[in-house]
Design a protein around this motif. Structure first.
Motif, PDB file in Angstrom:
ATOM      1  N   ARG A  24       3.340  18.554  37.018  1.00  0.00           N
ATOM      2  CA  ARG A  24       4.480  18.947  37.856  1.00  0.00           C
ATOM      3  C   ARG A  24       5.450  19.838  37.081  1.00  0.00           C
ATOM      4  NH1 ARG A  24       4.820  15.883  42.685  1.00  0.00           N
ATOM      5  NH2 ARG A  24       3.406  14.116  42.644  1.00  0.00           N
ATOM      6  N   ALA A  28       6.398  23.562  38.189  1.00  0.00           N
ATOM      7  CA  ALA A  28       7.790  23.970  38.349  1.00  0.00           C
ATOM      8  C   ALA A  28       8.082  25.218  37.529  1.00  0.00           C
ATOM      9  CB  ALA A  28       8.725  22.838  37.928  1.00  0.00           C
ATOM     10  N   GLY A  31       6.539  27.908  39.806  1.00  0.00           N
ATOM     11  CA  GLY A  31       7.002  28.021  41.177  1.00  0.00           C
ATOM     12  C   GLY A  31       8.488  27.933  41.411  1.00  0.00           C
ATOM     13  N   ILE A  32       9.216  27.151  40.620  1.00  0.00           N
ATOM     14  CA  ILE A  32      10.644  26.944  40.876  1.00  0.00           C
ATOM     15  C   ILE A  32      11.498  27.773  39.926  1.00  0.00           C
ATOM     16  CG2 ILE A  32      12.521  25.270  40.916  1.00  0.00           C
ATOM     17  CD1 ILE A  32      10.455  23.118  41.537  1.00  0.00           C
ATOM     18  N   HIS A  33      11.260  27.620  38.638  1.00  0.00           N
ATOM     19  CA  HIS A  33      12.162  28.185  37.637  1.00  0.00           C
ATOM     20  C   HIS A  33      11.681  29.509  37.040  1.00  0.00           C
ATOM     21  CE1 HIS A  33      14.500  24.548  37.812  1.00  0.00           C
ATOM     22  NE2 HIS A  33      13.417  23.842  37.602  1.00  0.00           N
ATOM     23  N   HIS A  34      10.409  29.774  37.031  1.00  0.00           N
ATOM     24  CA  HIS A  34       9.788  30.998  36.499  1.00  0.00           C
ATOM     25  C   HIS A  34       9.840  31.108  34.986  1.00  0.00           C
ATOM     26  CE1 HIS A  34       9.339  32.203  40.609  1.00  0.00           C
ATOM     27  NE2 HIS A  34      10.635  32.134  40.796  1.00  0.00           N
ATOM     28  N   TYR A  44      16.052  20.594  32.651  1.00  0.00           N
ATOM     29  CA  TYR A  44      14.953  20.881  33.578  1.00  0.00           C
ATOM     30  C   TYR A  44      14.112  19.629  33.817  1.00  0.00           C
ATOM     31  CZ  TYR A  44      15.761  25.900  32.831  1.00  0.00           C
ATOM     32  OH  TYR A  44      16.299  27.147  32.776  1.00  0.00           O
ATOM     33  N   ASP A  47      15.924  17.098  35.931  1.00  0.00           N
ATOM     34  CA  ASP A  47      15.899  17.527  37.329  1.00  0.00           C
ATOM     35  C   ASP A  47      14.542  17.212  37.966  1.00  0.00           C
ATOM     36  OD1 ASP A  47      16.618  19.041  39.761  1.00  0.00           O
ATOM     37  OD2 ASP A  47      15.220  20.533  38.981  1.00  0.00           O
ATOM     38  N   LEU A  48      13.469  17.516  37.260  1.00  0.00           N
ATOM     39  CA  LEU A  48      12.131  17.249  37.801  1.00  0.00           C
ATOM     40  C   LEU A  48      11.871  15.750  37.933  1.00  0.00           C
ATOM     41  CD1 LEU A  48      10.216  20.004  35.866  1.00  0.00           C
ATOM     42  CD2 LEU A  48      10.682  19.946  38.315  1.00  0.00           C
ATOM     43  N   ARG A  51      13.651  14.661  41.055  1.00  0.00           N
ATOM     44  CA  ARG A  51      12.877  15.083  42.227  1.00  0.00           C
ATOM     45  C   ARG A  51      11.666  14.182  42.441  1.00  0.00           C
ATOM     46  NH1 ARG A  51      13.198  21.284  43.279  1.00  0.00           N
ATOM     47  NH2 ARG A  51      15.060  21.856  42.141  1.00  0.00           N
TER      48      ARG A  51
END
Length: 103
Positions: A24, A28, A31-34, A44, A47-48, A51
């Motif tokens: 995951r 991320a 897909g989310i943070h790049h 980070y 946060d994950l 989630r």
């Protein structure tokens, strides 16, 4: 863990949860943070983890959780003035039990 040798140890220990969470984090990153800055990597991951822990709750419940947490906690000294150029201090990687210790 080398799954060709064993799926789990004799006492039932596996690495499935760690492997799942790591995948995951990798997703991320794409897909989310790049990209991740190592300076903020613990934020980070926190946060994950949040989630992951709350992934089955509705958007209304998630909004209530965030608002409830924001109203109960004092102003973050790490992020106060972030848009004006202030940034959190460098993380102290030796204190893993308290990654968000107040100043």
């Amino acid at each position: 863990m080398n799954h060709s040798e064993a799926y789990q140890t004799e006492d039932g220990t596996t690495t499935n949860h760690v492997e799942s969470f790591f995948s995951r984090i990798q997703r991320a990153y794409v897909g989310i943070h790049h990209r991740f800055s190592l300076k903020y990597f613990d934020y980070y991951v926190a946060d994950l983890a949040w989630r992951e822990d709350n992934r089955r709750k509705s958007n209304g419940q998630l909004t209530a959780l965030v608002l409830f947490a924001a109203m109960l906690n004092p102003t973050s000294r790490n992020f106060c003035g972030y848009w004006q150029g202030n940034s959190p201090p460098d993380p102290d990687f030796e204190d893993f039990n308290r990654p968000f210790a107040p100043d």
